[in-house]
Design an enzyme around this catalytic site. Structure first.
Site, short mmCIF file in Angstrom:
data_model
loop_
_atom_site.label_atom_id
_atom_site.label_comp_id
_atom_site.label_asym_id
_atom_site.label_seq_id
_atom_site.Cartn_x
_atom_site.Cartn_y
_atom_site.Cartn_z
N ALA A 94 0.82 -1.21 0.00
CA ALA A 94 0.00 0.00 0.00
C ALA A 94 0.86 1.26 0.00
O ALA A 94 0.38 2.32 -0.42
CB ALA A 94 -0.91 0.00 1.22
N LYS A 95 2.07 1.16 0.49
CA LYS A 95 3.00 2.31 0.57
C LYS A 95 2.33 3.56 1.15
O LYS A 95 2.55 4.66 0.66
CB LYS A 95 3.63 2.59 -0.80
CG LYS A 95 4.48 1.42 -1.31
CD LYS A 95 5.35 1.77 -2.49
CE LYS A 95 6.18 0.60 -2.96
NZ LYS A 95 5.41 -0.49 -3.63
N ARG A 96 1.55 3.37 2.20
CA ARG A 96 0.90 4.51 2.83
C ARG A 96 1.90 5.29 3.68
O ARG A 96 2.88 4.74 4.19
CB ARG A 96 -0.25 4.02 3.73
CG ARG A 96 -1.37 3.31 2.97
CD ARG A 96 -2.05 4.21 1.94
NE ARG A 96 -3.23 3.58 1.37
CZ ARG A 96 -3.31 3.11 0.13
NH1 ARG A 96 -2.28 3.18 -0.70
NH2 ARG A 96 -4.44 2.57 -0.31
#
Lengths: 265, 265
Positions: A94-96
């Protein structure tokens, strides 16, 4: 059992494969699937069918679900649940990255028993400082989850930012991860370092002696297992392959063969 | 008409307010709303009711919707559509960042006529290099959208990474943005710089003479309009306030008063 412990119970010395679930428009077209949430589900199910017994970890790429909005997230939710019920460890790619209670809101989406897309691990982005990820790390620690922080990415243009300074940005980030691990929990946070930059991966493995690593870039991004040969600590590296597997579908037997190939290659 | 042009048609010299839509658990509780997708919708509608005639731009924080998974995205989709139908410009505060076709998949979620959560602008994260955002910038340019790249964040721990090096990381990122703008399109990409770091905001405004800026941090994060007084180029700055408005709800009149206060403060 936590992601960290389950990973260690299944790892091997040389090759730990993470199978990507990347339902790209190209892959769906090649498989004869609709470019829709329905297509996403069929794609995910086939990847899980093929990965059973071959890989312990799967990694859905959230972006390919987000492009269909709520329906995409419904499909993602089902695929993650299906994968976990089948015994896979699931890394939500998700690379949030955000701050404070906003970061905590993201964490609630992915970690803990009431999370709608409950995963075993997520990827995260620390441009806002590793400290900004604290609420995510905390929820991961509390629920046996794991966070892979993007440190050195697999794309060529990544180095333009990550390699600035001396020591470079990505070394500072490794320091911050080490410090957090030493202070709070050494079983909760690791790093994403591209298989396309094997020298950096080797350095990072030395820098963080207990951490787990996610190494994308094998196959379609040009890296091969040979590039990683001789690196110490490969038992802590999850090598992820996505496109190079997906393009071999839709037959489950062919997908499985591609996964076995990715382990041996 | 593009985000850039519409922004310029409504801007004023001193104060351009962006109203945040941040349905935090605390805000929902204070408003007597359920902490659920239903609560999110009611919260969003009230903010839009109050913002009508007071602010031209609203900014839903995606994280507070993502925590409810597919149902949260359904609520977000409806709120964004409602906002755009009422004539607001919508900035989706998503801070997405990835590479290649993955980045393009995110872009498909937010930009263009077939995007499920079609917004007028999004926030993005460039830790993977500004070049990694190319597919997002391209879709923004093609659809009249705008991308605010996080350059200097409003949180104290942000500077640990962003200020590394000499010149610091965030200056390099401004250079990259300027270069892209000069080369391709000067009406598509701007920056997020916290109102909590007004000296840096002033520098960034000089560095990017045509770009728009999103400046969070007014109110609950401790910055005030006084901190921005005397900065040249405030007509290009969208000052965003979220928590300090939301906490005045649920009455629409009180929310509107808080928004008017945020413009004048």
């Amino acid at each position: 059992m936590s992601f960290f412990d389950r990973y260690h119970s299944t790892r091997n010395a040389r090759c730990n494969l993470c199978v990507g679930i990347d339902p790209t428009p190209d892959a769906l077209a090649k498989w004869g699937l609709e470019n829709s949430a329905t297509g996403l589900r069929a794609f995910g199910t086939a990847i899980l069918d093929a990965a059973a017994g071959v890989a312990a970890v799967v990694k859905p790429q959230v972006a390919y679900f987000e492009r269909f909005g709520a329906e995409g997230y419904a499909a993602l939710t089902d695929i993650i649940r299906d994968a976990r019920e089948r015994g896979f460890l699931v890394i939500a790619d998700a690379k949030r990255g955000d701050i404070g209670s906003t970061m905590d809101a993201y964490a609630q989406g992915w970690f803990g028993s009431s999370a709608p897309m409950r995963a075993d691990a997520v990827t995260a982005n620390a441009y806002l400082g590793l400290g900004s990820l604290e609420p995510l790390l905390q929820r991961a620690a509390d629920s046996g989850g794991y966070v892979f922080v993007v440190v050195r990415s697999s794309n060529p243009e990544g180095s333009s930012l990550q390699s600035l300074g001396n020591p470079p940005v990505w070394h500072h980030l490794l320091d911050d991860i080490l410090q957090w691990s030493d202070r709070y929990d050494s079983r909760t946070v690791g790093a994403v370092v591209g298989a396309t930059v094997p020298a950096e991966l080797a350095q990072a493995l030395t820098h963080l002696p207990d951490a787990l690593f996610l190494a994308p870039g094998i196959g379609s991004q040009g890296a091969s297992r040979d590039d990683l040969a001789g690196i110490n600590g490969l038992d802590r590296v999850l090598v992820s392959a996505s496109r190079s597997i997906g393009e071999k579908g839709p037959e489950v037997a062919a997908l499985r063969q591609a996964m076995i190939g990715a382990k041996a290659a």
